[in-house]
Write an enzyme that holds these catalytic residues in place. Structure first.
Site, short mmCIF file in Angstrom:
data_model
loop_
_atom_site.label_atom_id
_atom_site.label_comp_id
_atom_site.label_asym_id
_atom_site.label_seq_id
_atom_site.Cartn_x
_atom_site.Cartn_y
_atom_site.Cartn_z
N HIS A 100 -28.31 4.20 3.46
CA HIS A 100 -26.97 3.78 3.00
C HIS A 100 -26.10 4.99 2.72
O HIS A 100 -26.60 6.06 2.38
CB HIS A 100 -27.06 2.90 1.75
CG HIS A 100 -27.74 3.56 0.61
ND1 HIS A 100 -29.11 3.62 0.49
CD2 HIS A 100 -27.26 4.22 -0.47
CE1 HIS A 100 -29.43 4.26 -0.60
NE2 HIS A 100 -28.32 4.66 -1.21
N HIS A 102 -22.70 6.29 0.47
CA HIS A 102 -21.85 5.99 -0.68
C HIS A 102 -20.41 6.39 -0.38
O HIS A 102 -20.18 7.49 0.14
CB HIS A 102 -22.27 6.81 -1.91
CG HIS A 102 -23.61 6.50 -2.45
ND1 HIS A 102 -23.78 5.79 -3.62
CD2 HIS A 102 -24.87 6.82 -2.01
CE1 HIS A 102 -25.09 5.70 -3.88
NE2 HIS A 102 -25.76 6.31 -2.92
#
Ligand code: AMP
Ligand code: ZN
Length: 142
Positions: A100, A102
């Site tokens: 992932h 941010h």
């Protein structure tokens, strides 16, 4: 797919998330422990533990989604700056082992932190997800 992975559960609809945007390869949603207002995550739909495991195709798809969401944050949150980062391995601070990225709005003079201890206000997370999602969908139509 990983059965016990929280982000895989979000992809499968088995765990809740304040979703902003999704396409075939990626999903964007509000970080539930936001460091700053508007803190958003962009994840691969496939389970890759980190940058080293992720396919180049998936990484490129995350970059494209990150750009869409970045523009939405610029319009909706109007931060002084936007920090984009991605952690690989516990030593780097990674806590969820599903790839992932941010997107973290930043303000002048604000101390730098990568994680927060307090969950975000659920109403604010809903509001942000709706406003950011609407912006991304609008831009897609142009
Ligand atoms: P990292 O330390 O880079 O692995 O970041 C993981 C991030 O995921 C942290 O910022 C957490 O607050 C966030 N997070 C963990 N669980 C959830 C969840 N169920 N929904 C949204 N964000 C989450
Ligand atoms: Zn996963």
């Amino acid at each position: 797919m990983s059965h016990n992975c929280i982000f895989c559960k979000i992809v499968r609809g088995e765990a809740p998330a304040n979703k902003v945007y999704e396409d075939d390869h990626t999903l964007a949603f509000m970080d539930i422990f936001p460091v700053t207002d508007g803190h958003t995550l962009v994840i691969t739909k496939d389970h890759f533990a980190n940058l080293f495991e992720a396919s180049t195709e998936a990484l490129l798809a995350v970059a494209a989604t990150a750009k869409r969401v970045a523009h939405a944050l610029e319009t909706v949150v109007k931060p002084d700056g936007l920090m984009v980062f991605q952690l690989n391995g516990a030593a780097a601070g990674q806590t969820v082992f599903h790839y992932h990225m941010h997107l973290m709005p930043r303000a002048h003079g604000e101390p730098l932190a990568l994680h927060a201890r307090q969950p975000g206000d659920p109403a604010r997370l809903d509001e942000l997800a709706a406003a950011l999602g609407a912006h991304v969908r609008d831009k897609n139509r142009e």
